[in-house]
Design a protein around this motif. Structure first.
Motif, short mmCIF file in Angstrom:
data_model
loop_
_atom_site.label_atom_id
_atom_site.label_comp_id
_atom_site.label_asym_id
_atom_site.label_seq_id
_atom_site.Cartn_x
_atom_site.Cartn_y
_atom_site.Cartn_z
N ILE A 108 51.68 -75.57 13.81
CA ILE A 108 51.56 -74.11 13.82
C ILE A 108 50.66 -73.70 12.66
O ILE A 108 51.08 -73.77 11.50
CB ILE A 108 52.92 -73.39 13.71
N ASP A 109 49.43 -73.32 12.96
CA ASP A 109 48.54 -72.77 11.94
C ASP A 109 48.80 -71.27 11.90
O ASP A 109 48.53 -70.56 12.87
CB ASP A 109 47.08 -73.05 12.32
N GLY A 110 49.37 -70.80 10.79
CA GLY A 110 49.80 -69.41 10.70
C GLY A 110 51.32 -69.31 10.73
O GLY A 110 51.88 -68.39 11.33
N THR A 111 52.01 -70.24 10.05
CA THR A 111 53.48 -70.25 10.06
C THR A 111 54.04 -68.95 9.49
O THR A 111 55.07 -68.44 9.97
CB THR A 111 54.02 -71.46 9.26
N LYS A 112 53.39 -68.39 8.47
CA LYS A 112 53.90 -67.13 7.89
C LYS A 112 53.89 -66.02 8.94
O LYS A 112 54.81 -65.19 8.99
CB LYS A 112 53.08 -66.73 6.67
N ASN A 113 52.85 -65.99 9.77
CA ASN A 113 52.84 -65.03 10.88
C ASN A 113 53.95 -65.35 11.88
O ASN A 113 54.67 -64.46 12.34
CB ASN A 113 51.48 -65.07 11.60
N TYR A 114 54.06 -66.63 12.21
CA TYR A 114 55.04 -67.06 13.21
C TYR A 114 56.46 -66.62 12.82
O TYR A 114 57.19 -66.06 13.65
CB TYR A 114 54.97 -68.58 13.34
N VAL A 115 56.83 -66.86 11.56
CA VAL A 115 58.21 -66.57 11.16
C VAL A 115 58.48 -65.06 11.04
O VAL A 115 59.63 -64.64 11.07
CB VAL A 115 58.61 -67.28 9.84
N ARG A 116 57.40 -64.26 10.94
CA ARG A 116 57.57 -62.80 10.88
C ARG A 116 57.37 -62.12 12.23
O ARG A 116 57.44 -60.89 12.33
CB ARG A 116 56.58 -62.20 9.87
N GLY A 117 57.10 -62.91 13.28
CA GLY A 117 56.92 -62.31 14.60
C GLY A 117 55.53 -61.78 14.86
O GLY A 117 55.32 -61.04 15.83
N VAL A 118 54.56 -62.12 14.01
CA VAL A 118 53.15 -61.74 14.23
C VAL A 118 52.52 -62.77 15.17
O VAL A 118 52.63 -63.98 14.93
CB VAL A 118 52.37 -61.69 12.89
N PRO A 119 51.85 -62.35 16.25
CA PRO A 119 51.40 -63.31 17.26
C PRO A 119 50.15 -64.12 16.91
O PRO A 119 49.70 -64.93 17.73
CB PRO A 119 51.13 -62.43 18.48
N VAL A 120 49.60 -63.94 15.71
CA VAL A 120 48.38 -64.66 15.33
C VAL A 120 48.75 -66.01 14.69
O VAL A 120 48.89 -66.14 13.48
CB VAL A 120 47.51 -63.81 14.37
N TRP A 121 48.97 -67.00 15.54
CA TRP A 121 49.23 -68.38 15.11
C TRP A 121 48.80 -69.29 16.25
O TRP A 121 48.68 -68.85 17.40
CB TRP A 121 50.70 -68.60 14.76
N ALA A 122 48.54 -70.54 15.93
CA ALA A 122 48.03 -71.46 16.95
C ALA A 122 48.40 -72.89 16.62
O ALA A 122 48.60 -73.25 15.46
CB ALA A 122 46.51 -71.33 17.07
N THR A 123 48.45 -73.71 17.65
CA THR A 123 48.51 -75.16 17.47
C THR A 123 47.09 -75.69 17.48
O THR A 123 46.30 -75.35 18.37
CB THR A 123 49.33 -75.81 18.60
N LEU A 124 46.75 -76.50 16.47
CA LEU A 124 45.41 -77.08 16.36
C LEU A 124 45.51 -78.58 16.60
O LEU A 124 46.28 -79.27 15.93
CB LEU A 124 44.82 -76.83 14.97
N ILE A 125 44.73 -79.07 17.55
CA ILE A 125 44.73 -80.50 17.89
C ILE A 125 43.29 -80.99 17.88
O ILE A 125 42.43 -80.42 18.57
CB ILE A 125 45.36 -80.74 19.27
N ALA A 126 43.01 -82.02 17.10
CA ALA A 126 41.66 -82.56 17.04
C ALA A 126 41.70 -84.08 17.14
O ALA A 126 42.68 -84.71 16.74
CB ALA A 126 40.97 -82.15 15.73
N LEU A 127 40.63 -84.64 17.65
CA LEU A 127 40.41 -86.08 17.58
C LEU A 127 39.21 -86.31 16.68
O LEU A 127 38.15 -85.71 16.88
CB LEU A 127 40.12 -86.67 18.97
N MET A 128 39.41 -87.16 15.66
CA MET A 128 38.31 -87.51 14.76
C MET A 128 37.97 -88.98 14.97
O MET A 128 38.85 -89.81 15.24
CB MET A 128 38.70 -87.25 13.31
N GLU A 129 36.69 -89.29 14.85
CA GLU A 129 36.23 -90.65 15.06
C GLU A 129 35.41 -91.11 13.85
O GLU A 129 34.63 -90.35 13.30
CB GLU A 129 35.38 -90.70 16.33
N ALA A 130 35.62 -92.36 13.46
CA ALA A 130 34.90 -92.90 12.30
C ALA A 130 33.43 -93.08 12.64
O ALA A 130 33.08 -93.53 13.74
CB ALA A 130 35.52 -94.23 11.89
N GLY A 131 32.58 -92.71 11.68
CA GLY A 131 31.13 -92.89 11.85
C GLY A 131 30.49 -93.19 10.52
O GLY A 131 31.18 -93.47 9.53
N GLU A 132 29.18 -93.12 10.48
CA GLU A 132 28.44 -93.44 9.25
C GLU A 132 28.78 -92.50 8.12
O GLU A 132 28.73 -92.86 6.95
CB GLU A 132 26.93 -93.40 9.53
N THR A 133 29.13 -91.25 8.44
CA THR A 133 29.44 -90.25 7.41
C THR A 133 30.94 -90.01 7.32
O THR A 133 31.38 -88.91 6.97
CB THR A 133 28.71 -88.93 7.70
#
Length: 266
Positions: free
Chosen positions: A86-111
């Motif tokens: 939950i990105d935006g837990t402070k919003n979540y616990v106060r009932g503010v609807p601006v929060w999201a689940t963030l899911i990413a896949l990262m892959e190893a590379g030269e950088t």
């Protein structure tokens, strides 16, 4: 070049599961909330959503590593899923609807590790955004019901909309003067906060945004969405990607000017 579309489909399945878990507890009167050592809140919904996503990944991608905000890193290898339940837990616990689940896949590379898939799901807003490297960025209800996103063409700060989260972090880093100077130069400022400004940059409804202090799980998914929409995502040091502990995102045209204001000028 890998197409990552199977991984993107999996990320949507993971987001569906997380959405069901987080919405089930949103505005619950008996929601349990604790304070972490860094004094930020964590709810039972944060923990259960991350446990759910981890369980799915362990079955579907057993060889991949997982990094999550609540339970740290597990496994190793060239592919790593990064989760903010939950990105935006402070919003979540106060009932503010601006929060999201963030899911990413990262892959190893030269950088180092770079995000190649990102899903940002905000069920209380009824919105979802996603991207896979080389395939563009989209928003919609599902993979089959989606609109492609592109950043704005605004080329002057005087015409730009600038989004941010709060003032305190800029002050702590001795960047507040430059930040305030920037707010005086732009057309409009709004403190939408958390993941949302980055998605608006990707959609073209906001032109620039920045935050002074973030973790990798706050940025991995949003970074790939912004860049696949044609934008630029760096740290305050100008380094591309989500590795600088802070974030600056723009339509690309305004990026250098934005960095100039937000870095201390002595």
């Amino acid at each position: 070049m890998p197409d990552y579309l199977d991984d993107l489909r999996l990320a949507h399945v993971l987001a569906d599961a997380a959405d069901a878990a987080t919405m089930d507890r949103f505005k619950a009167l008996d929601l349990k909330v604790e304070t972490k050592p860094d004094m930020t809140p964590v709810s039972e919904a944060d923990k259960s959503a991350e446990e759910l996503v981890r369980g799915h990944l362990q079955r579907a991608r057993p060889r991949d590593a997982i990094l999550g905000e609540e339970y740290g890193v597990e496994g190793s290898g060239p592919r790593r899923w990064v989760i903010d339940p939950i990105d935006g837990t402070k919003n979540y616990v106060r009932g503010v609807p601006v929060w999201a689940t963030l899911i990413a896949l990262m892959e190893a590379g030269e950088t180092g590790y770079q995000p190649v898939v990102g899903v940002v799901s905000a069920p209380a807003l009824g919105r979802r955004w996603w991207a896979a490297k080389g395939h563009g960025a989209f928003t919609g209800r599902s993979l089959t019901s989606a609109t492609r996103m592109h950043v704005s063409r605004v080329g002057k700060l005087a015409d730009a909309s600038f989004a941010y989260s709060s003032l305190s972090g800029w002050e702590e880093q001795d960047r507040l003067d430059g930040f305030l100077d920037l707010t005086r130069q732009v057309w409009r400022t709004r403190a939408y906060g958390d993941f949302w400004p980055y998605m608006m940059v990707a959609e073209g409804s906001v032109d620039i945004c920045a935050e002074p202090e973030l973790s990798l799980w706050d940025m991995a998914a949003t970074a790939v969405v912004v860049t696949e929409a044609g934008g630029t995502f760096t740290g305050l040091d100008g380094r591309p990607g989500p590795h600088s502990g802070n974030a600056v995102a723009s339509n690309g045209l305004l990026h250098d000017e934005l960095l100039g204001y937000l870095n201390p000028r002595h």
